[in-house]
Write a protein that holds these residues in place. Sequence first.
Motif, PDB file in Angstrom:
ATOM      1  N   SER A 207       1.399 -64.328  46.654  1.00  9.96           N
ATOM      2  CA  SER A 207       1.108 -63.146  47.467  1.00  9.96           C
ATOM      3  C   SER A 207      -0.243 -62.577  47.094  1.00  9.96           C
ATOM      4  N   PRO A 208      -1.022 -62.127  48.066  1.00 17.01           N
ATOM      5  CA  PRO A 208      -2.303 -61.482  47.745  1.00 17.01           C
ATOM      6  C   PRO A 208      -2.086 -60.137  47.088  1.00 17.01           C
ATOM      7  N   PRO A 209      -3.103 -59.611  46.396  1.00 16.59           N
ATOM      8  CA  PRO A 209      -2.944 -58.334  45.695  1.00 16.59           C
ATOM      9  C   PRO A 209      -2.521 -57.187  46.597  1.00 16.59           C
ATOM     10  N   GLN A 210      -2.962 -57.185  47.867  1.00 14.78           N
ATOM     11  CA  GLN A 210      -2.636 -56.061  48.736  1.00 14.78           C
ATOM     12  C   GLN A 210      -1.147 -55.967  49.012  1.00 14.78           C
ATOM     13  N   LEU A 258       3.587 -76.276  42.709  1.00 14.15           N
ATOM     14  CA  LEU A 258       2.138 -76.495  42.700  1.00 14.15           C
ATOM     15  C   LEU A 258       1.391 -75.379  43.424  1.00 14.15           C
ATOM     16  N   ARG A 259       1.968 -74.837  44.486  1.00  9.19           N
ATOM     17  CA  ARG A 259       1.331 -73.699  45.152  1.00  9.19           C
ATOM     18  C   ARG A 259       1.273 -72.498  44.223  1.00  9.19           C
ATOM     19  N   ALA A 260       2.340 -72.268  43.477  1.00 11.11           N
ATOM     20  CA  ALA A 260       2.357 -71.143  42.540  1.00 11.11           C
ATOM     21  C   ALA A 260       1.356 -71.353  41.420  1.00 11.11           C
ATOM     22  N   ALA A 261       1.264 -72.586  40.905  1.00 15.62           N
ATOM     23  CA  ALA A 261       0.317 -72.862  39.821  1.00 15.62           C
ATOM     24  C   ALA A 261      -1.124 -72.725  40.281  1.00 15.62           C
ATOM     25  N   GLY A 262      -1.404 -73.065  41.525  1.00 19.21           N
ATOM     26  CA  GLY A 262      -2.768 -72.973  42.022  1.00 19.21           C
ATOM     27  C   GLY A 262      -3.142 -71.621  42.583  1.00 19.21           C
ATOM     28  N   ALA A 263      -2.167 -70.720  42.761  1.00 18.59           N
ATOM     29  CA  ALA A 263      -2.435 -69.428  43.405  1.00 18.59           C
ATOM     30  C   ALA A 263      -3.438 -68.559  42.654  1.00 18.59           C
ATOM     31  N   PRO A 264      -3.397 -68.457  41.318  1.00 21.91           N
ATOM     32  CA  PRO A 264      -4.350 -67.555  40.650  1.00 21.91           C
ATOM     33  C   PRO A 264      -5.816 -67.894  40.896  1.00 21.91           C
ATOM     34  N   CYS A 265      -6.135 -69.160  41.150  1.00 21.18           N
ATOM     35  CA  CYS A 265      -7.537 -69.566  41.331  1.00 21.18           C
ATOM     36  C   CYS A 265      -7.813 -70.133  42.714  1.00 21.18           C
ATOM     37  N   THR A 282      -3.337 -65.246  32.562  1.00 21.86           N
ATOM     38  CA  THR A 282      -2.858 -65.835  33.820  1.00 21.86           C
ATOM     39  C   THR A 282      -3.381 -67.253  33.985  1.00 21.86           C
ATOM     40  N   PHE A 283      -4.643 -67.471  33.634  1.00 23.82           N
ATOM     41  CA  PHE A 283      -5.207 -68.817  33.668  1.00 23.82           C
ATOM     42  C   PHE A 283      -4.398 -69.743  32.756  1.00 23.82           C
ATOM     43  N   GLY A 284      -4.076 -69.263  31.548  1.00 21.41           N
ATOM     44  CA  GLY A 284      -3.282 -70.068  30.632  1.00 21.41           C
ATOM     45  C   GLY A 284      -1.884 -70.337  31.141  1.00 21.41           C
ATOM     46  N   ALA A 285      -1.267 -69.349  31.807  1.00 24.17           N
ATOM     47  CA  ALA A 285       0.075 -69.562  32.360  1.00 24.17           C
ATOM     48  C   ALA A 285       0.060 -70.643  33.432  1.00 24.17           C
ATOM     49  N   ALA A 286      -0.963 -70.625  34.312  1.00 26.07           N
ATOM     50  CA  ALA A 286      -1.081 -71.667  35.333  1.00 26.07           C
ATOM     51  C   ALA A 286      -1.305 -73.034  34.694  1.00 26.07           C
ATOM     52  N   TYR A 287      -2.109 -73.066  33.643  1.00 26.58           N
ATOM     53  CA  TYR A 287      -2.359 -74.336  32.947  1.00 26.58           C
ATOM     54  C   TYR A 287      -1.074 -74.902  32.351  1.00 26.58           C
ATOM     55  N   PHE A 288      -0.272 -74.062  31.702  1.00 35.26           N
ATOM     56  CA  PHE A 288       0.951 -74.554  31.072  1.00 35.26           C
ATOM     57  C   PHE A 288       1.965 -75.012  32.118  1.00 35.26           C
ATOM     58  N   LEU A 289       1.997 -74.379  33.287  1.00 35.14           N
ATOM     59  CA  LEU A 289       2.893 -74.854  34.341  1.00 35.14           C
ATOM     60  C   LEU A 289       2.464 -76.228  34.841  1.00 35.14           C
ATOM     61  N   LEU A 290       1.164 -76.429  35.064  1.00 39.56           N
ATOM     62  CA  LEU A 290       0.683 -77.742  35.490  1.00 39.56           C
ATOM     63  C   LEU A 290       0.913 -78.793  34.414  1.00 39.56           C
ATOM     64  N   LEU A 291       0.709 -78.413  33.155  1.00 37.84           N
ATOM     65  CA  LEU A 291       0.921 -79.361  32.063  1.00 37.84           C
ATOM     66  C   LEU A 291       2.391 -79.749  31.963  1.00 37.84           C
ATOM     67  N   ALA A 292       3.292 -78.781  32.131  1.00 38.94           N
ATOM     68  CA  ALA A 292       4.725 -79.087  32.104  1.00 38.94           C
ATOM     69  C   ALA A 292       5.119 -79.975  33.274  1.00 38.94           C
ATOM     70  N   LEU A 293       4.514 -79.763  34.431  1.00 47.15           N
ATOM     71  CA  LEU A 293       4.787 -80.642  35.565  1.00 47.15           C
ATOM     72  C   LEU A 293       4.379 -82.081  35.257  1.00 47.15           C
ATOM     73  N   LEU A 294       3.216 -82.266  34.653  1.00 48.41           N
ATOM     74  CA  LEU A 294       2.757 -83.613  34.341  1.00 48.41           C
ATOM     75  C   LEU A 294       3.636 -84.276  33.283  1.00 48.41           C
ATOM     76  N   ARG A 295       4.003 -83.535  32.274  1.00 46.50           N
ATOM     77  CA  ARG A 295       4.706 -84.130  31.137  1.00 46.50           C
ATOM     78  C   ARG A 295       6.205 -84.295  31.369  1.00 46.50           C
ATOM     79  N   GLN A 296       6.824 -83.356  32.081  1.00 42.68           N
ATOM     80  CA  GLN A 296       8.278 -83.374  32.204  1.00 42.68           C
ATOM     81  C   GLN A 296       8.765 -83.716  33.605  1.00 42.68           C
ATOM     82  N   ARG A 313      -8.926 -78.086  41.038  1.00 43.47           N
ATOM     83  CA  ARG A 313     -10.231 -77.679  41.547  1.00 43.47           C
ATOM     84  C   ARG A 313     -10.430 -76.166  41.392  1.00 43.47           C
ATOM     85  N   GLY A 314      -9.430 -75.397  41.764  1.00 42.80           N
ATOM     86  CA  GLY A 314      -9.548 -73.947  41.618  1.00 42.80           C
ATOM     87  C   GLY A 314      -9.764 -73.533  40.177  1.00 42.80           C
TER      88      GLY A 314
END
Length: 453
Positions: A207-210, A258-265, A282-296, A313-314
């Motif tokens: 969701s956007p900030p507004q 993946l949409r949720a992980a990419g949303a911050p950027c 927030t950047f770190g949280a998105a990174y850990f979600l993507l990393l967990a997707l790759l590993r698990q 890319r974002g």
Amino acid sequence: HAHAVRAPLRADRAGRDDDDGGGDGSGGGVDSLDGALLRAADALAESSAPSARVVQRQDVRRLAAVLSLLLRPLGAVEGLLGPSGRPTPAAAATPLGTLRRLVAAADDATFCWLLDGVLSELSSSARPCASTSTTPSSFPAGAAAAAKTPPEAATEAAAEAEGVASRLHAALLCAALLCAASSPLHLARLSASAPRLLAQLCEVAVSPPQRLSPLRSPRTSAASAASDVSRRLAVQALTALLTNGQLRFELIDAAAFLRAAGAPCAHVSLRSPPATLPSAATFGAAYFLLLALLRQRGALVHTAAPLYFSAVRGMLFALGWADATASSTAAASSASAATSAAAPPALEGRAPAREPMGLDCARHARRLLEETAAHKRSLVRYGAYALSDVVALLRYRPLGAAAQAELMPGVYSLIGMCTQVELQELHANSDPVGKRILADLLEGYQTSHKYRG
């Protein structure tokens, strides 16, 4: 935690006593609350009879409601949830740690009650409030709203936005606890509600900030901060859900994660400066979600690879702006320190400044690219696209020396993932500047990274 709600209860009790013409001064309202908390604790520890379990269930729900109320100001506190979305040891002495123990000991009916409450709260909090409209809706309420001065209306909007954001943050913290459930009975309930929970958390993350706050200028920064916290907590709750090894997800669930992980950027572009950047947490949280997707859950990434590389890319583009912001801030601080007098003795022993955000982000991006290269067999066709994003980053937003040194091992791993076909394709579709940057990257890969047996 009962002491945190003593004051409002005491004031409410005093007001009722005054309305009744006086009271006995015994403070029965506060004593009854303490008694309820003690009875709940005793019931959790000692109750075993079926008749006592009913009382225990009622008291546990009251206690859970009190703890949920106390969670509201904790959303903005970083470090309560770890990389896996679960509470850290630092959260043990907070209401979050107490609620975690309460959830672990809850029976099936209480867990289901908590889960339904969190889902309802997420749905209502993420929905735009009707009161945010600037047009008077009805008489006399609409006329009263129109009669308010701009400062009064802005103050009310700020208070309402803060209340909505704090309730949403408390619901997200509760969701993270429930997503990490491990009891067989709890897992059955969680598995049945997982699709709905996944959809609600994804909606908050994208969701956007507004939509998360009715604040407008000049309080846009406050709205952006509340939105950033909401996104971080939603992504951390999704990480707890994803890393729960007892739950199964279908391939169609990959898009939501993946949409949720990419949303911050997702809004960041290299051409123009973004209105806001995600915080380091927030950047770190998105990174850990993507990393967990790759590993698990690697199959989910392989199914929706374009969404995954869009998120990467974002993050790379946000890294460029974050490093530029950190560098300019550091330069301004150095210039200010050079022109100012020596610090007073009381400030000379203070803790060192926090590491720049760009360097933290560079480490996360490097590890993510290295983990991506480990999936060469399934993702090799997309390596050229990720490498072209790196070339664009180095062309339009050159990194500082420290950030580039952190990122380069990941870039070299990405080059090693590509075959000659992908590299030749990228070279053929680049302009002279891009070809020169790509040639420099390939030279660095050949001299410092490629294995020669």
